[in-house]
Design a protein around this motif. Sequence first.
Motif, PDB file in Angstrom:
ATOM      1  N   LYS A   1      28.105  26.526  -9.238  1.00  0.00           N
ATOM      2  CA  LYS A   1      27.809  25.196  -9.757  1.00  0.00           C
ATOM      3  C   LYS A   1      26.714  25.293 -10.811  1.00  0.00           C
ATOM      4  O   LYS A   1      25.813  26.114 -10.707  1.00  0.00           O
ATOM      5  N   THR A   2      26.818  24.411 -11.782  1.00  0.00           N
ATOM      6  CA  THR A   2      25.790  24.367 -12.812  1.00  0.00           C
ATOM      7  C   THR A   2      24.545  23.689 -12.239  1.00  0.00           C
ATOM      8  O   THR A   2      24.600  23.020 -11.194  1.00  0.00           O
ATOM      9  N   LEU A   3      23.441  23.834 -12.923  1.00  0.00           N
ATOM     10  CA  LEU A   3      22.198  23.192 -12.497  1.00  0.00           C
ATOM     11  C   LEU A   3      22.371  21.677 -12.432  1.00  0.00           C
ATOM     12  O   LEU A   3      21.893  21.030 -11.495  1.00  0.00           O
ATOM     13  N   GLU A   4      23.086  21.110 -13.389  1.00  0.00           N
ATOM     14  CA  GLU A   4      23.328  19.665 -13.394  1.00  0.00           C
ATOM     15  C   GLU A   4      24.115  19.229 -12.167  1.00  0.00           C
ATOM     16  O   GLU A   4      23.820  18.199 -11.554  1.00  0.00           O
ATOM     17  N   GLN A   5      25.147  20.015 -11.783  1.00  0.00           N
ATOM     18  CA  GLN A   5      25.938  19.684 -10.598  1.00  0.00           C
ATOM     19  C   GLN A   5      25.085  19.758  -9.335  1.00  0.00           C
ATOM     20  O   GLN A   5      25.184  18.900  -8.456  1.00  0.00           O
ATOM     21  N   LYS A   6      24.243  20.780  -9.243  1.00  0.00           N
ATOM     22  CA  LYS A   6      23.359  20.906  -8.082  1.00  0.00           C
ATOM     23  C   LYS A   6      22.393  19.733  -8.000  1.00  0.00           C
ATOM     24  O   LYS A   6      22.157  19.181  -6.915  1.00  0.00           O
ATOM     25  N   LEU A   7      21.812  19.332  -9.138  1.00  0.00           N
ATOM     26  CA  LEU A   7      20.888  18.196  -9.152  1.00  0.00           C
ATOM     27  C   LEU A   7      21.590  16.902  -8.763  1.00  0.00           C
ATOM     28  O   LEU A   7      21.034  16.082  -8.020  1.00  0.00           O
ATOM     29  N   GLN A   8      22.805  16.703  -9.233  1.00  0.00           N
ATOM     30  CA  GLN A   8      23.556  15.500  -8.895  1.00  0.00           C
ATOM     31  C   GLN A   8      23.835  15.453  -7.393  1.00  0.00           C
ATOM     32  O   GLN A   8      23.695  14.399  -6.760  1.00  0.00           O
ATOM     33  N   GLU A   9      24.227  16.590  -6.803  1.00  0.00           N
ATOM     34  CA  GLU A   9      24.458  16.639  -5.349  1.00  0.00           C
ATOM     35  C   GLU A   9      23.182  16.313  -4.586  1.00  0.00           C
ATOM     36  O   GLU A   9      23.213  15.580  -3.593  1.00  0.00           O
ATOM     37  N   GLN A  10      22.053  16.872  -5.022  1.00  0.00           N
ATOM     38  CA  GLN A  10      20.776  16.598  -4.361  1.00  0.00           C
ATOM     39  C   GLN A  10      20.423  15.115  -4.472  1.00  0.00           C
ATOM     40  O   GLN A  10      19.954  14.509  -3.503  1.00  0.00           O
ATOM     41  N   ASP A  11      20.650  14.527  -5.615  1.00  0.00           N
ATOM     42  CA  ASP A  11      20.373  13.104  -5.816  1.00  0.00           C
ATOM     43  C   ASP A  11      21.224  12.257  -4.882  1.00  0.00           C
ATOM     44  O   ASP A  11      20.722  11.305  -4.250  1.00  0.00           O
ATOM     45  N   GLU A  12      22.510  12.592  -4.754  1.00  0.00           N
ATOM     46  CA  GLU A  12      23.393  11.851  -3.844  1.00  0.00           C
ATOM     47  C   GLU A  12      22.940  12.004  -2.397  1.00  0.00           C
ATOM     48  O   GLU A  12      22.961  11.035  -1.625  1.00  0.00           O
ATOM     49  N   ASN A  13      22.527  13.196  -2.011  1.00  0.00           N
ATOM     50  CA  ASN A  13      22.040  13.418  -0.649  1.00  0.00           C
ATOM     51  C   ASN A  13      20.776  12.607  -0.373  1.00  0.00           C
ATOM     52  O   ASN A  13      20.624  12.014   0.701  1.00  0.00           O
ATOM     53  N   ILE A  14      19.865  12.574  -1.333  1.00  0.00           N
ATOM     54  CA  ILE A  14      18.616  11.809  -1.156  1.00  0.00           C
ATOM     55  C   ILE A  14      18.934  10.329  -1.002  1.00  0.00           C
ATOM     56  O   ILE A  14      18.375   9.653  -0.127  1.00  0.00           O
ATOM     57  N   ARG A  15      19.829   9.793  -1.808  1.00  0.00           N
ATOM     58  CA  ARG A  15      20.213   8.376  -1.693  1.00  0.00           C
ATOM     59  C   ARG A  15      20.821   8.080  -0.331  1.00  0.00           C
ATOM     60  O   ARG A  15      20.498   7.089   0.307  1.00  0.00           O
ATOM     61  N   MET A  16      21.747   8.949   0.104  1.00  0.00           N
ATOM     62  CA  MET A  16      22.406   8.739   1.395  1.00  0.00           C
ATOM     63  C   MET A  16      21.399   8.796   2.541  1.00  0.00           C
ATOM     64  O   MET A  16      21.407   7.950   3.436  1.00  0.00           O
ATOM     65  N   LEU A  17      20.487   9.760   2.506  1.00  0.00           N
ATOM     66  CA  LEU A  17      19.481   9.878   3.568  1.00  0.00           C
ATOM     67  C   LEU A  17      18.511   8.697   3.549  1.00  0.00           C
ATOM     68  O   LEU A  17      18.095   8.214   4.612  1.00  0.00           O
ATOM     69  N   THR A  18      18.176   8.202   2.380  1.00  0.00           N
ATOM     70  CA  THR A  18      17.303   7.039   2.268  1.00  0.00           C
ATOM     71  C   THR A  18      17.976   5.809   2.880  1.00  0.00           C
ATOM     72  O   THR A  18      17.352   5.050   3.628  1.00  0.00           O
ATOM     73  N   GLU A  19      19.265   5.623   2.576  1.00  0.00           N
ATOM     74  CA  GLU A  19      20.003   4.499   3.167  1.00  0.00           C
ATOM     75  C   GLU A  19      20.061   4.620   4.685  1.00  0.00           C
ATOM     76  O   GLU A  19      19.892   3.628   5.400  1.00  0.00           O
ATOM     77  N   CYS A  20      20.310   5.831   5.189  1.00  0.00           N
ATOM     78  CA  CYS A  20      20.344   6.042   6.647  1.00  0.00           C
ATOM     79  C   CYS A  20      18.989   5.710   7.265  1.00  0.00           C
ATOM     80  O   CYS A  20      18.921   5.053   8.315  1.00  0.00           O
ATOM     81  N   LEU A  21      17.918   6.153   6.642  1.00  0.00           N
ATOM     82  CA  LEU A  21      16.574   5.891   7.148  1.00  0.00           C
ATOM     83  C   LEU A  21      16.279   4.388   7.175  1.00  0.00           C
ATOM     84  O   LEU A  21      15.728   3.869   8.153  1.00  0.00           O
ATOM     85  N   LEU A  22      16.668   3.675   6.130  1.00  0.00           N
ATOM     86  CA  LEU A  22      16.463   2.229   6.090  1.00  0.00           C
ATOM     87  C   LEU A  22      17.260   1.521   7.178  1.00  0.00           C
ATOM     88  O   LEU A  22      16.769   0.617   7.843  1.00  0.00           O
ATOM     89  N   GLU A  23      18.509   1.932   7.384  1.00  0.00           N
ATOM     90  CA  GLU A  23      19.339   1.339   8.436  1.00  0.00           C
ATOM     91  C   GLU A  23      18.735   1.597   9.816  1.00  0.00           C
ATOM     92  O   GLU A  23      18.699   0.703  10.670  1.00  0.00           O
ATOM     93  N   MET A  24      18.271   2.822  10.042  1.00  0.00           N
ATOM     94  CA  MET A  24      17.676   3.166  11.337  1.00  0.00           C
ATOM     95  C   MET A  24      16.383   2.377  11.561  1.00  0.00           C
ATOM     96  O   MET A  24      16.112   1.902  12.675  1.00  0.00           O
ATOM     97  N   SER A  25      15.576   2.224  10.512  1.00  0.00           N
ATOM     98  CA  SER A  25      14.322   1.494  10.682  1.00  0.00           C
ATOM     99  C   SER A  25      14.590   0.016  10.955  1.00  0.00           C
ATOM    100  O   SER A  25      13.869  -0.615  11.732  1.00  0.00           O
ATOM    101  N   GLU A  26      15.645  -0.559  10.370  1.00  0.00           N
ATOM    102  CA  GLU A  26      16.005  -1.945  10.655  1.00  0.00           C
ATOM    103  C   GLU A  26      16.438  -2.079  12.105  1.00  0.00           C
ATOM    104  O   GLU A  26      16.091  -3.062  12.776  1.00  0.00           O
ATOM    105  N   ALA A  27      17.204  -1.104  12.608  1.00  0.00           N
ATOM    106  CA  ALA A  27      17.685  -1.181  13.977  1.00  0.00           C
ATOM    107  C   ALA A  27      16.541  -1.012  14.974  1.00  0.00           C
ATOM    108  O   ALA A  27      16.497  -1.657  16.026  1.00  0.00           O
ATOM    109  N   VAL A  28      15.588  -0.164  14.680  1.00  0.00           N
ATOM    110  CA  VAL A  28      14.481   0.112  15.601  1.00  0.00           C
ATOM    111  C   VAL A  28      13.461  -1.026  15.610  1.00  0.00           C
ATOM    112  O   VAL A  28      12.973  -1.427  16.640  1.00  0.00           O
ATOM    113  N   TYR A  29      13.153  -1.587  14.454  1.00  0.00           N
ATOM    114  CA  TYR A  29      12.076  -2.570  14.354  1.00  0.00           C
ATOM    115  C   TYR A  29      12.570  -4.012  14.411  1.00  0.00           C
ATOM    116  O   TYR A  29      11.783  -4.920  14.186  1.00  0.00           O
ATOM    117  N   VAL A  30      13.799  -4.266  14.713  1.00  0.00           N
ATOM    118  CA  VAL A  30      14.260  -5.653  14.812  1.00  0.00           C
ATOM    119  C   VAL A  30      14.143  -6.171  16.209  1.00  0.00           C
ATOM    120  O   VAL A  30      14.075  -5.621  17.201  1.00  0.00           O
TER     121      VAL A  30
END
Length: 118
Positions: A89-118
């Motif tokens: 994979k090119t550096l750009e492809q690797k960076l794009q995958e990392q960006d997608e992973n960070i977004r997905m993990l951030t969404e998961c963290l937000l969903e979990m925090s809503e479930a725990v603190y509600v």
Amino acid sequence: MKARFTTEQPAVRWQPLDNGMVDVTVCLNGQEITEENAQMVDKEQYITATDTYWEYDFHQFREKAESISQAAVEKNPEKYLEYQPLQEKTLEQKLQEQDENIRMLTECLLEMSEAVYV
């Protein structure tokens, strides 16, 4: 793919390179072929030339030496007539995958925090 050579070829040619890669050439099902061709010498004067060559089912590729075994290719060269090395994979492809992973993990963290603190 077919390829023509002026001399008979080995089934497998293995060429190690300095950068940890290897060039592999596979030539199978060789047939010696003779063709006659008319060649013009002078105006309306032709001579017949005979050309002899070897024609093979052919494939050539470059691969990391650690990813492929010379013994395996020599044992079963037919398997490597269609072989395609994995493309890094090119550096750009690797960076794009990392960006997608960070977004997905951030969404998961937000969903979990809503479930725990509600």
